[in-house]
Design a protein around this motif. Sequence first.
Motif, PDB file in Angstrom:
ATOM      1  N   ILE A  20      21.304  -6.540  43.252  1.00 20.94           N
ATOM      2  CA  ILE A  20      21.528  -5.260  42.587  1.00 20.94           C
ATOM      3  C   ILE A  20      22.362  -5.477  41.328  1.00 20.94           C
ATOM      4  O   ILE A  20      23.420  -6.115  41.365  1.00 20.94           O
ATOM      5  N   GLY A  21      21.856  -4.953  40.214  1.00 18.29           N
ATOM      6  CA  GLY A  21      22.557  -5.080  38.941  1.00 18.29           C
ATOM      7  C   GLY A  21      22.023  -6.179  38.042  1.00 18.29           C
ATOM      8  O   GLY A  21      22.348  -6.220  36.861  1.00 18.29           O
ATOM      9  N   TRP A  22      21.174  -7.050  38.577  1.00 10.92           N
ATOM     10  CA  TRP A  22      20.590  -8.110  37.751  1.00 10.92           C
ATOM     11  C   TRP A  22      19.422  -7.610  36.919  1.00 10.92           C
ATOM     12  O   TRP A  22      19.095  -8.218  35.900  1.00 10.92           O
ATOM     13  N   GLY A  23      18.766  -6.552  37.338  1.00 11.18           N
ATOM     14  CA  GLY A  23      17.682  -5.950  36.577  1.00 11.18           C
ATOM     15  C   GLY A  23      18.185  -4.727  35.827  1.00 11.18           C
ATOM     16  O   GLY A  23      19.377  -4.611  35.531  1.00 11.18           O
ATOM     17  N   ASP A  24      17.263  -3.792  35.553  1.00  6.33           N
ATOM     18  CA  ASP A  24      17.690  -2.589  34.829  1.00  6.33           C
ATOM     19  C   ASP A  24      17.334  -1.301  35.564  1.00  6.33           C
ATOM     20  O   ASP A  24      17.232  -0.237  34.955  1.00  6.33           O
ATOM     21  N   ILE A  25      17.168  -1.368  36.881  1.00  8.07           N
ATOM     22  CA  ILE A  25      16.940  -0.152  37.660  1.00  8.07           C
ATOM     23  C   ILE A  25      18.232   0.668  37.684  1.00  8.07           C
ATOM     24  O   ILE A  25      19.301   0.138  38.021  1.00  8.07           O
ATOM     25  N   PRO A  26      18.164   1.957  37.334  1.00  6.35           N
ATOM     26  CA  PRO A  26      19.370   2.796  37.299  1.00  6.35           C
ATOM     27  C   PRO A  26      19.748   3.300  38.697  1.00  6.35           C
ATOM     28  O   PRO A  26      19.581   4.478  39.024  1.00  6.35           O
ATOM     29  N   TRP A  27      20.293   2.427  39.510  1.00  7.65           N
ATOM     30  CA  TRP A  27      20.507   2.732  40.924  1.00  7.65           C
ATOM     31  C   TRP A  27      21.389   3.955  41.128  1.00  7.65           C
ATOM     32  O   TRP A  27      21.068   4.816  41.977  1.00  7.65           O
ATOM     33  N   ALA A  28      22.494   4.051  40.429  1.00  8.31           N
ATOM     34  CA  ALA A  28      23.404   5.176  40.643  1.00  8.31           C
ATOM     35  C   ALA A  28      22.720   6.510  40.341  1.00  8.31           C
ATOM     36  O   ALA A  28      22.863   7.479  41.100  1.00  8.31           O
ATOM     37  N   GLU A  29      21.954   6.564  39.269  1.00  6.27           N
ATOM     38  CA  GLU A  29      21.258   7.803  38.922  1.00  6.27           C
ATOM     39  C   GLU A  29      20.259   8.191  40.004  1.00  6.27           C
ATOM     40  O   GLU A  29      20.133   9.372  40.361  1.00  6.27           O
ATOM     41  N   ILE A  30      19.539   7.211  40.531  1.00  6.09           N
ATOM     42  CA  ILE A  30      18.545   7.485  41.570  1.00  6.09           C
ATOM     43  C   ILE A  30      19.212   8.061  42.814  1.00  6.09           C
ATOM     44  O   ILE A  30      18.805   9.094  43.357  1.00  6.09           O
ATOM     45  N   PHE A  31      20.272   7.384  43.282  1.00  6.16           N
ATOM     46  CA  PHE A  31      20.887   7.788  44.544  1.00  6.16           C
ATOM     47  C   PHE A  31      21.805   8.996  44.376  1.00  6.16           C
ATOM     48  O   PHE A  31      22.173   9.622  45.376  1.00  6.16           O
ATOM     49  N   ASP A  32      22.154   9.331  43.152  1.00  4.03           N
ATOM     50  CA  ASP A  32      22.858  10.592  42.905  1.00  4.03           C
ATOM     51  C   ASP A  32      21.911  11.781  42.994  1.00  4.03           C
ATOM     52  O   ASP A  32      22.361  12.916  43.209  1.00  4.03           O
ATOM     53  N   GLU A  33      20.622  11.541  42.829  1.00  3.81           N
ATOM     54  CA  GLU A  33      19.649  12.633  42.817  1.00  3.81           C
ATOM     55  C   GLU A  33      18.858  12.752  44.115  1.00  3.81           C
ATOM     56  O   GLU A  33      18.722  13.840  44.679  1.00  3.81           O
ATOM     57  N   LEU A  34      18.312  11.650  44.593  1.00  6.26           N
ATOM     58  CA  LEU A  34      17.340  11.707  45.679  1.00  6.26           C
ATOM     59  C   LEU A  34      17.999  11.755  47.047  1.00  6.26           C
ATOM     60  O   LEU A  34      19.111  11.274  47.245  1.00  6.26           O
ATOM     61  N   THR A  35      17.285  12.347  47.989  1.00  7.00           N
ATOM     62  CA  THR A  35      17.672  12.249  49.380  1.00  7.00           C
ATOM     63  C   THR A  35      16.430  11.884  50.179  1.00  7.00           C
ATOM     64  O   THR A  35      15.303  11.933  49.675  1.00  7.00           O
ATOM     65  N   PHE A  36      16.637  11.507  51.446  1.00  6.57           N
ATOM     66  CA  PHE A  36      15.558  10.955  52.254  1.00  6.57           C
ATOM     67  C   PHE A  36      15.621  11.575  53.646  1.00  6.57           C
ATOM     68  O   PHE A  36      16.421  12.474  53.900  1.00  6.57           O
ATOM     69  N   LEU A  37      14.778  11.125  54.534  1.00  8.39           N
ATOM     70  CA  LEU A  37      14.808  11.634  55.899  1.00  8.39           C
ATOM     71  C   LEU A  37      16.089  11.190  56.605  1.00  8.39           C
ATOM     72  O   LEU A  37      16.644  10.133  56.292  1.00  8.39           O
ATOM     73  N   PRO A  38      16.574  11.984  57.551  1.00  8.58           N
ATOM     74  CA  PRO A  38      17.759  11.556  58.300  1.00  8.58           C
ATOM     75  C   PRO A  38      17.539  10.224  59.003  1.00  8.58           C
ATOM     76  O   PRO A  38      16.430   9.900  59.427  1.00  8.58           O
ATOM     77  N   ASP A  39      18.609   9.446  59.106  1.00  8.33           N
ATOM     78  CA  ASP A  39      18.606   8.166  59.829  1.00  8.33           C
ATOM     79  C   ASP A  39      17.762   7.101  59.124  1.00  8.33           C
ATOM     80  O   ASP A  39      17.115   6.281  59.757  1.00  8.33           O
ATOM     81  N   THR A  40      17.796   7.124  57.817  1.00 10.23           N
ATOM     82  CA  THR A  40      17.082   6.125  57.010  1.00 10.23           C
ATOM     83  C   THR A  40      17.892   4.828  56.960  1.00 10.23           C
ATOM     84  O   THR A  40      19.115   4.852  56.865  1.00 10.23           O
ATOM     85  N   THR A  41      17.187   3.699  57.015  1.00 12.98           N
ATOM     86  CA  THR A  41      17.810   2.385  56.857  1.00 12.98           C
ATOM     87  C   THR A  41      17.517   1.842  55.460  1.00 12.98           C
ATOM     88  O   THR A  41      16.396   1.949  54.970  1.00 12.98           O
ATOM     89  N   LEU A  42      18.528   1.271  54.834  1.00 18.28           N
ATOM     90  CA  LEU A  42      18.395   0.625  53.522  1.00 18.28           C
ATOM     91  C   LEU A  42      18.434  -0.884  53.740  1.00 18.28           C
ATOM     92  O   LEU A  42      19.439  -1.423  54.208  1.00 18.28           O
ATOM     93  N   ILE A  43      17.319  -1.535  53.412  1.00 18.56           N
ATOM     94  CA  ILE A  43      17.209  -2.984  53.562  1.00 18.56           C
ATOM     95  C   ILE A  43      17.109  -3.619  52.178  1.00 18.56           C
ATOM     96  O   ILE A  43      16.256  -3.239  51.364  1.00 18.56           O
TER      97      ILE A  43
END
Length: 306
Positions: free
Chosen positions: A250-273
Amino acid sequence: MNSNKIISSVGFSTPTGKGNFDTLEAGLRHISNLGADAAELSIYAEEMISGGRVIGGRLQRLTEITRKFDLRFSVHGQIVSNFMDREHLDLQKAVVRSMIEICNSVGAGVLVHHSGTAPILAKTRTTDLDQMERDALAEISDYARRHGVRIALENIFSMGDEQYRQTPAEVAETVRHIASPHVCGLIDFSHAYIESTRLGLDWCDEIRAMAPVTGHLHVHDSFGLPYTMTNFYHPAEATALGIGDLHLPIGWGDIPWAEIFDELTFLPDTTLIMEIGEDRFSHEQAESLALARDLADRVNNRRKAA
Protein backbone atom coordinates in the motif's frame (compact mmCIF):
# COMPACT_ATOMS: atom_id res chain seq x y z
CA MET A 1 -20.05 -13.59 12.10
CA ASN A 2 -19.11 -10.26 13.69
CA SER A 3 -21.80 -7.96 12.31
CA ASN A 4 -20.81 -5.14 14.68
CA LYS A 5 -18.22 -4.08 12.13
CA ILE A 6 -18.25 -3.62 8.39
CA ILE A 7 -14.59 -4.66 8.02
CA SER A 8 -14.16 -7.18 10.80
CA SER A 9 -10.73 -8.65 10.01
CA VAL A 10 -7.56 -7.73 8.15
CA GLY A 11 -4.81 -10.03 6.93
CA PHE A 12 -2.73 -11.44 4.10
CA SER A 13 -2.83 -14.22 1.55
CA THR A 14 -0.45 -17.12 2.12
CA PRO A 15 2.53 -17.85 -0.13
CA THR A 16 2.08 -20.61 -2.71
CA GLY A 17 4.09 -23.66 -1.79
CA LYS A 18 3.29 -25.87 -4.78
CA GLY A 19 2.35 -28.79 -2.58
CA ASN A 20 4.86 -28.03 0.17
CA PHE A 21 2.85 -27.67 3.37
CA ASP A 22 5.97 -26.46 5.19
CA THR A 23 5.79 -23.29 3.09
CA LEU A 24 2.11 -22.85 3.93
CA GLU A 25 2.66 -23.37 7.65
CA ALA A 26 5.61 -20.98 7.71
CA GLY A 27 3.51 -18.41 5.85
CA LEU A 28 0.68 -18.69 8.38
CA ARG A 29 3.14 -18.34 11.24
CA HIS A 30 4.56 -15.20 9.63
CA ILE A 31 1.07 -13.73 9.15
CA SER A 32 0.17 -14.56 12.75
CA ASN A 33 3.41 -13.06 14.08
CA LEU A 34 2.69 -9.83 12.20
CA GLY A 35 -0.46 -9.54 14.32
CA ALA A 36 -2.95 -9.97 11.46
CA ASP A 37 -6.48 -11.24 12.11
CA ALA A 38 -6.98 -13.23 8.90
CA ALA A 39 -5.25 -15.36 6.31
CA GLU A 40 -6.37 -16.37 2.84
CA LEU A 41 -5.21 -19.89 2.02
CA SER A 42 -3.73 -20.01 -1.48
CA ILE A 43 -4.41 -23.73 -1.76
CA TYR A 44 -4.87 -23.78 -5.53
CA ALA A 45 -1.15 -24.62 -5.66
CA GLU A 46 -1.16 -27.18 -2.84
CA GLU A 47 -2.33 -30.33 -4.73
CA MET A 48 -5.49 -30.64 -2.63
CA ILE A 49 -7.81 -31.89 -5.39
CA SER A 50 -7.37 -34.65 -7.96
CA GLY A 51 -9.85 -35.05 -10.80
CA GLY A 52 -12.44 -32.97 -8.96
CA ARG A 53 -12.12 -34.94 -5.70
CA VAL A 54 -10.54 -33.84 -2.43
CA ILE A 55 -7.49 -35.85 -1.39
CA GLY A 56 -8.38 -36.86 2.17
CA GLY A 57 -4.88 -37.21 3.57
CA ARG A 58 -3.80 -33.80 2.38
CA LEU A 59 -6.99 -32.21 3.68
CA GLN A 60 -6.27 -33.74 7.09
CA ARG A 61 -2.77 -32.26 7.01
CA LEU A 62 -4.14 -28.83 6.02
CA THR A 63 -6.69 -28.97 8.82
CA GLU A 64 -4.00 -29.85 11.37
CA ILE A 65 -1.94 -26.86 10.24
CA THR A 66 -4.76 -24.31 10.32
CA ARG A 67 -5.79 -25.37 13.83
CA LYS A 68 -2.43 -24.14 15.11
CA PHE A 69 -3.29 -20.51 14.36
CA ASP A 70 -5.88 -18.13 15.78
CA LEU A 71 -6.73 -16.60 12.42
CA ARG A 72 -9.89 -16.15 10.40
CA PHE A 73 -9.52 -18.14 7.20
CA SER A 74 -10.75 -17.72 3.67
CA VAL A 75 -9.74 -19.90 0.72
CA HIS A 76 -8.64 -18.73 -2.72
CA GLY A 77 -10.04 -21.09 -5.32
CA GLN A 78 -8.43 -22.13 -8.57
CA ILE A 79 -6.97 -19.26 -10.60
CA VAL A 80 -8.46 -20.97 -13.69
CA SER A 81 -11.93 -21.42 -12.14
CA ASN A 82 -14.27 -20.24 -14.84
CA PHE A 83 -18.03 -20.68 -15.12
CA MET A 84 -17.91 -19.37 -18.70
CA ASP A 85 -15.83 -22.41 -19.73
CA ARG A 86 -18.48 -24.35 -21.65
CA GLU A 87 -16.17 -27.23 -22.60
CA HIS A 88 -15.04 -27.95 -19.05
CA LEU A 89 -18.00 -26.62 -17.06
CA ASP A 90 -18.81 -29.89 -15.27
CA LEU A 91 -15.16 -30.27 -14.24
CA GLN A 92 -15.04 -26.63 -13.14
CA LYS A 93 -18.10 -27.10 -10.93
CA ALA A 94 -16.70 -30.32 -9.45
CA VAL A 95 -13.53 -28.52 -8.39
CA VAL A 96 -15.49 -25.63 -6.85
CA ARG A 97 -17.63 -28.09 -4.88
CA SER A 98 -14.43 -29.69 -3.59
CA MET A 99 -13.06 -26.25 -2.68
CA ILE A 100 -16.26 -25.62 -0.69
CA GLU A 101 -15.71 -28.90 1.17
CA ILE A 102 -12.17 -27.79 2.01
CA CYS A 103 -13.50 -24.45 3.28
CA ASN A 104 -15.91 -26.31 5.52
CA SER A 105 -13.16 -28.54 6.92
CA VAL A 106 -10.81 -25.69 7.86
CA GLY A 107 -13.55 -23.33 9.05
CA ALA A 108 -13.15 -20.87 6.19
CA GLY A 109 -16.36 -18.94 5.61
CA VAL A 110 -15.41 -17.53 2.19
CA LEU A 111 -14.30 -19.12 -1.08
CA VAL A 112 -12.78 -16.69 -3.57
CA HIS A 113 -13.96 -17.44 -7.10
CA HIS A 114 -12.81 -15.56 -10.20
CA SER A 115 -15.48 -14.12 -12.48
CA GLY A 116 -15.69 -15.84 -15.85
CA THR A 117 -13.87 -15.31 -19.12
CA ALA A 118 -14.11 -16.54 -22.69
CA PRO A 119 -12.58 -15.68 -26.06
CA ILE A 120 -14.68 -13.34 -28.15
CA LEU A 121 -15.29 -15.05 -31.48
CA ALA A 122 -17.47 -14.13 -34.45
CA LYS A 123 -20.49 -16.01 -33.04
CA THR A 124 -19.94 -15.20 -29.37
CA ARG A 125 -22.99 -13.89 -27.52
CA THR A 126 -21.85 -12.36 -24.26
CA THR A 127 -25.38 -12.59 -22.85
CA ASP A 128 -25.14 -16.39 -23.23
CA LEU A 129 -21.82 -16.39 -21.36
CA ASP A 130 -23.30 -14.27 -18.58
CA GLN A 131 -26.27 -16.61 -18.26
CA MET A 132 -24.07 -19.71 -18.18
CA GLU A 133 -22.09 -18.23 -15.30
CA ARG A 134 -25.24 -17.17 -13.45
CA ASP A 135 -26.79 -20.63 -13.79
CA ALA A 136 -23.62 -22.29 -12.48
CA LEU A 137 -23.30 -19.86 -9.57
CA ALA A 138 -26.94 -20.34 -8.61
CA GLU A 139 -26.42 -24.11 -8.60
CA ILE A 140 -23.18 -23.96 -6.61
CA SER A 141 -24.57 -21.40 -4.14
CA ASP A 142 -26.93 -24.05 -2.78
CA TYR A 143 -23.97 -26.37 -2.19
CA ALA A 144 -22.17 -23.50 -0.47
CA ARG A 145 -25.22 -22.88 1.73
CA ARG A 146 -25.22 -26.50 2.91
CA HIS A 147 -21.55 -26.17 3.91
CA GLY A 148 -21.78 -22.75 5.57
CA VAL A 149 -19.64 -21.05 2.92
CA ARG A 150 -20.07 -17.83 0.95
CA ILE A 151 -18.69 -17.57 -2.60
CA ALA A 152 -16.96 -14.23 -3.21
CA LEU A 153 -17.03 -13.39 -6.93
CA GLU A 154 -13.88 -11.46 -7.82
CA ASN A 155 -13.59 -8.88 -10.60
CA ILE A 156 -10.68 -9.58 -12.99
CA PHE A 157 -9.17 -7.65 -15.90
CA SER A 158 -8.80 -8.68 -19.55
CA MET A 159 -5.49 -8.97 -21.33
CA GLY A 160 -6.96 -7.61 -24.58
CA ASP A 161 -10.08 -6.96 -26.64
CA GLU A 162 -10.24 -10.59 -27.78
CA GLN A 163 -11.06 -11.71 -24.22
CA TYR A 164 -14.46 -11.22 -22.60
CA ARG A 165 -14.67 -10.26 -18.95
CA GLN A 166 -17.42 -8.56 -17.02
CA THR A 167 -16.62 -5.09 -15.72
CA PRO A 168 -16.83 -4.62 -11.94
CA ALA A 169 -20.29 -3.09 -12.32
CA GLU A 170 -21.38 -6.13 -14.35
CA VAL A 171 -19.97 -8.48 -11.72
CA ALA A 172 -22.16 -6.65 -9.22
CA GLU A 173 -25.19 -7.25 -11.45
CA THR A 174 -24.38 -10.96 -11.54
CA VAL A 175 -24.28 -11.06 -7.74
CA ARG A 176 -27.59 -9.20 -7.53
CA HIS A 177 -29.14 -11.59 -10.06
CA ILE A 178 -28.15 -14.65 -7.97
CA ALA A 179 -29.71 -12.94 -4.92
CA SER A 180 -28.26 -15.44 -2.46
CA PRO A 181 -26.67 -14.66 0.92
CA HIS A 182 -24.07 -17.28 -0.07
CA VAL A 183 -22.78 -15.27 -3.06
CA CYS A 184 -21.22 -11.83 -2.64
CA GLY A 185 -18.90 -9.58 -4.57
CA LEU A 186 -15.16 -9.36 -4.07
CA ILE A 187 -13.61 -6.04 -5.04
CA ASP A 188 -10.02 -6.31 -6.19
CA PHE A 189 -9.23 -2.61 -6.40
CA SER A 190 -6.16 -2.96 -8.61
CA HIS A 191 -7.97 -5.27 -11.04
CA ALA A 192 -10.80 -2.73 -11.28
CA TYR A 193 -8.31 0.08 -11.87
CA ILE A 194 -6.54 -1.80 -14.67
CA GLU A 195 -9.73 -2.86 -16.45
CA SER A 196 -11.27 0.60 -16.17
CA THR A 197 -8.15 2.16 -17.67
CA ARG A 198 -8.21 -0.37 -20.51
CA LEU A 199 -11.87 0.31 -21.32
CA GLY A 200 -11.89 4.07 -20.61
CA LEU A 201 -14.30 3.70 -17.67
CA ASP A 202 -14.44 5.72 -14.46
CA TRP A 203 -12.95 3.20 -12.08
CA CYS A 204 -14.41 4.85 -8.98
CA ASP A 205 -17.89 4.47 -10.48
CA GLU A 206 -17.14 0.80 -11.14
CA ILE A 207 -16.17 0.04 -7.55
CA ARG A 208 -19.05 2.16 -6.25
CA ALA A 209 -21.36 -0.18 -8.16
CA MET A 210 -19.79 -3.23 -6.52
CA ALA A 211 -19.48 -1.96 -2.95
CA PRO A 212 -23.10 -2.57 -1.78
CA VAL A 213 -22.90 -6.31 -2.65
CA THR A 214 -19.27 -6.80 -1.58
CA GLY A 215 -18.29 -8.94 1.40
CA HIS A 216 -14.58 -9.53 0.72
CA LEU A 217 -11.73 -7.23 -0.35
CA HIS A 218 -8.39 -7.75 -2.08
CA VAL A 219 -6.00 -4.87 -1.48
CA HIS A 220 -2.66 -4.31 -3.22
CA ASP A 221 -1.32 -1.30 -5.07
CA SER A 222 -0.64 -0.53 -8.73
CA PHE A 223 -0.83 2.28 -11.28
CA GLY A 224 -3.81 0.87 -13.17
CA LEU A 225 -1.84 0.37 -16.37
CA PRO A 226 -2.93 -2.50 -18.66
CA TYR A 227 -0.40 -5.00 -19.99
CA THR A 228 0.88 -3.09 -23.00
CA MET A 229 4.04 -5.15 -22.56
CA THR A 230 4.59 -8.50 -20.84
CA ASN A 231 8.18 -9.52 -21.63
CA PHE A 232 9.62 -8.69 -18.22
CA TYR A 233 12.70 -10.60 -17.17
CA HIS A 234 11.87 -10.06 -13.48
CA PRO A 235 8.75 -8.75 -11.67
CA ALA A 236 10.81 -5.80 -10.41
CA GLU A 237 11.03 -4.53 -13.99
CA ALA A 238 7.22 -4.34 -14.19
CA THR A 239 7.27 -2.46 -10.88
CA ALA A 240 9.84 -0.02 -12.22
CA LEU A 241 7.66 0.74 -15.24
CA GLY A 242 4.42 0.61 -13.27
CA ILE A 243 2.78 -1.75 -15.78
CA GLY A 244 0.21 -4.42 -14.92
CA ASP A 245 -1.11 -6.24 -11.87
CA LEU A 246 1.84 -5.50 -9.61
CA HIS A 247 0.61 -6.59 -6.14
CA LEU A 248 2.57 -3.80 -4.49
CA PRO A 249 2.55 -2.69 -0.85
CA ILE A 250 0.00 0.00 0.00
CA GLY A 251 1.36 3.38 -1.05
CA TRP A 252 3.75 2.11 -3.72
CA GLY A 253 1.23 2.75 -6.50
CA ASP A 254 -1.18 5.64 -6.99
CA ILE A 255 -4.49 4.19 -5.80
CA PRO A 256 -6.16 6.84 -3.58
CA TRP A 257 -6.88 4.46 -0.71
CA ALA A 258 -7.96 7.02 1.88
CA GLU A 259 -10.46 8.63 -0.49
CA ILE A 260 -11.95 5.25 -1.39
CA PHE A 261 -12.38 4.05 2.19
CA ASP A 262 -13.66 7.44 3.33
CA GLU A 263 -16.53 7.06 0.86
CA LEU A 264 -17.41 3.41 0.33
CA THR A 265 -18.97 0.89 2.64
CA PHE A 266 -19.47 -2.85 2.23
CA LEU A 267 -21.49 -5.72 3.63
CA PRO A 268 -21.19 -6.37 7.37
CA ASP A 269 -18.40 -8.73 8.45
CA THR A 270 -16.20 -8.09 5.41
CA THR A 271 -12.60 -9.34 5.46
CA LEU A 272 -9.78 -7.27 3.95
CA ILE A 273 -7.00 -9.43 2.51
CA MET A 274 -3.74 -7.96 1.24
CA GLU A 275 -2.26 -9.92 -1.64
CA ILE A 276 1.21 -8.60 -0.86
CA GLY A 277 3.52 -11.58 -0.69
CA GLU A 278 6.25 -12.07 1.91
CA ASP A 279 8.47 -13.55 -0.80
CA ARG A 280 8.86 -10.03 -2.25
CA PHE A 281 7.75 -7.64 0.48
CA SER A 282 8.22 -9.23 3.89
CA HIS A 283 9.80 -6.02 5.25
CA GLU A 284 6.88 -3.89 3.99
CA GLN A 285 4.05 -6.09 5.25
CA ALA A 286 3.94 -4.65 8.79
CA GLU A 287 3.55 -1.11 7.47
CA SER A 288 0.88 -2.26 5.01
CA LEU A 289 -0.98 -3.98 7.85
CA ALA A 290 -1.02 -0.74 9.86
CA LEU A 291 -2.23 1.21 6.83
CA ALA A 292 -4.93 -1.38 6.08
CA ARG A 293 -6.17 -1.26 9.66
CA ASP A 294 -6.46 2.52 9.31
CA LEU A 295 -8.53 2.02 6.15
CA ALA A 296 -10.81 -0.41 7.99
CA ASP A 297 -11.21 2.07 10.83
CA ARG A 298 -12.27 4.75 8.36
CA VAL A 299 -15.19 2.55 7.30
CA ASN A 300 -16.08 1.21 10.73
CA ASN A 301 -15.89 4.56 12.54
CA ARG A 302 -18.07 6.18 9.91
CA ARG A 303 -20.70 3.52 10.61
CA LYS A 304 -20.55 4.22 14.35
CA ALA A 305 -21.05 7.93 13.70
CA ALA A 306 -24.06 7.36 11.44
